[in-house]
Write an enzyme that holds these catalytic residues in place. Structure first.
Site, PDB file in Angstrom:
ATOM      1  N   SER A 143       3.963  -1.845   3.993  1.00 52.55           N
ATOM      2  CA  SER A 143       3.112  -0.661   4.031  1.00 52.55           C
ATOM      3  C   SER A 143       1.759  -0.977   4.686  1.00 52.55           C
ATOM      4  O   SER A 143       1.721  -1.374   5.857  1.00 52.55           O
ATOM      5  CB  SER A 143       2.941  -0.110   2.607  1.00 52.55           C
ATOM      6  OG  SER A 143       2.361   1.170   2.631  1.00 52.55           O
ATOM      7  N   ASP A 197      11.571   7.507   3.941  1.00 52.29           N
ATOM      8  CA  ASP A 197      10.193   7.212   3.532  1.00 52.29           C
ATOM      9  C   ASP A 197       9.344   8.480   3.596  1.00 52.29           C
ATOM     10  O   ASP A 197       9.236   9.112   4.644  1.00 52.29           O
ATOM     11  CB  ASP A 197       9.617   6.133   4.456  1.00 52.29           C
ATOM     12  CG  ASP A 197       8.352   5.483   3.898  1.00 52.29           C
ATOM     13  OD1 ASP A 197       7.607   6.170   3.176  1.00 52.29           O
ATOM     14  OD2 ASP A 197       8.115   4.302   4.193  1.00 52.29           O
ATOM     15  N   HIS A 229      10.077   4.587   0.460  1.00 47.10           N
ATOM     16  CA  HIS A 229       8.937   3.687   0.682  1.00 47.10           C
ATOM     17  C   HIS A 229       9.041   2.504  -0.282  1.00 47.10           C
ATOM     18  O   HIS A 229       8.311   2.420  -1.284  1.00 47.10           O
ATOM     19  CB  HIS A 229       7.622   4.432   0.489  1.00 47.10           C
ATOM     20  CG  HIS A 229       6.434   3.697   1.043  1.00 47.10           C
ATOM     21  ND1 HIS A 229       6.282   3.447   2.386  1.00 47.10           N
ATOM     22  CD2 HIS A 229       5.352   3.140   0.441  1.00 47.10           C
ATOM     23  CE1 HIS A 229       5.158   2.793   2.586  1.00 47.10           C
ATOM     24  NE2 HIS A 229       4.579   2.572   1.408  1.00 47.10           N
TER      25      HIS A 229
END
Length: 251
Positions: A143, A197, A229
């Site tokens: 991320s 995601d 995610h």
């Protein structure tokens, strides 16, 4: 609006934590392995927004190949900073994020990203000064940590073993490509992204390979249709194989 975003962030943090816990619990303890005296490897893992280094340390136990027996892992924690997308709340954050979900066109705080890059470069410099071959230095991140991974390898003046971006994005515009050295262009990139995601949209990940192509950087992109995610076992297996194929004997 604030409550919705707060709930979304809390859900993302909880989802990733649960996913990583399941991955680690489902992984059987490895058999004893013999150290490879020729291998001196450094793997730097950069966590996502609101997370911490120690919480990610169990990841190293998933790498069971003997070539990782003497690998040095580093799981630093981001400093506490106010984050714009969370209404200025202070939390572990490598750099400021202006909006979530992240899209291919989301605004970026490039100055803040570059400050974070300097800190990552200092970590790499220390390891290379300690004797590690730059070709055996691998930067990985999830991320926000994935975005920082990308920025760090592109702006590092030497060729590294590689950079692995998980559910990340391009944290600056194309003008930064003027600062990418010829040696940096030879650092390969592994990019993995879940198509489900909802925090860093798949379109943000898809924008990565074309951006890197402009810079002349090799990028292997892997899409995971049902992945949100978070991270899964398949991504870790691919990362292990990818790093193994790029290791060099230290001299």
């Amino acid at each position: 609006m604030k409550l919705t975003l707060a709930k979304s962030f809390a859900l993302f943090t909880l989802t990733f934590g649960i996913t990583l816990s399941i991955v680690l619990l489902n992984h059987q303890s490895p058999l004893p392995i013999r150290p490879d005296p020729m291998a001196r490897t450094f793997i730097l893992w950069l966590h996502g927004l609101g997370d911490s280094g120690p919480a990610n340390e169990p990841i190293k136990n998933l790498f069971t190949s003997s070539v990782f027996a003497n690998a040095k892992w580093s799981f630093p924690s981001a400093p506490n900073n106010p984050v714009t997308c969370n209404y200025g709340s202070v939390m572990p954050s490598w750099f400021d994020i202006h909006e979530l979900p992240m899209t291919a066109d989301s605004p970026q705080d490039e100055a803040d990203v570059l400050k974070a890059v300097q800190n990552v470069h200092a970590m790499i410099d220390r390891e290379i000064a300690a004797g590690t071959n730059p070709s055996n230095v691998f930067i990985c991140g999830f991320s926000q940590g994935g975005a920082l991974t990308l920025a760090s390898i592109l702006l590092y003046p030497k060729t590294l073993g590689g950079g692995a971006v998980f559910s990340g994005w391009v944290p600056f515009n194309s003008s930064i490509l003027q600062r990418v050295t010829e040696d940096a262009k030879r650092t390969p990139v592994l990019w993995s992204h879940g198509m489900a995601d909802r925090t860093v949209l798949f379109e943000a990940g898809q924008a990565g390979p074309p951006f890197l192509e402009k810079a002349g950087v090799s990028c292997e992109f892997k899409a995971y249709p049902a992945l949100g995610h978070s991270l899964n076992n398949e991504e870790f297996r691919n990362l292990e194989s990818w790093i193994k194929s790029r290791l060099h004997s230290s001299s």
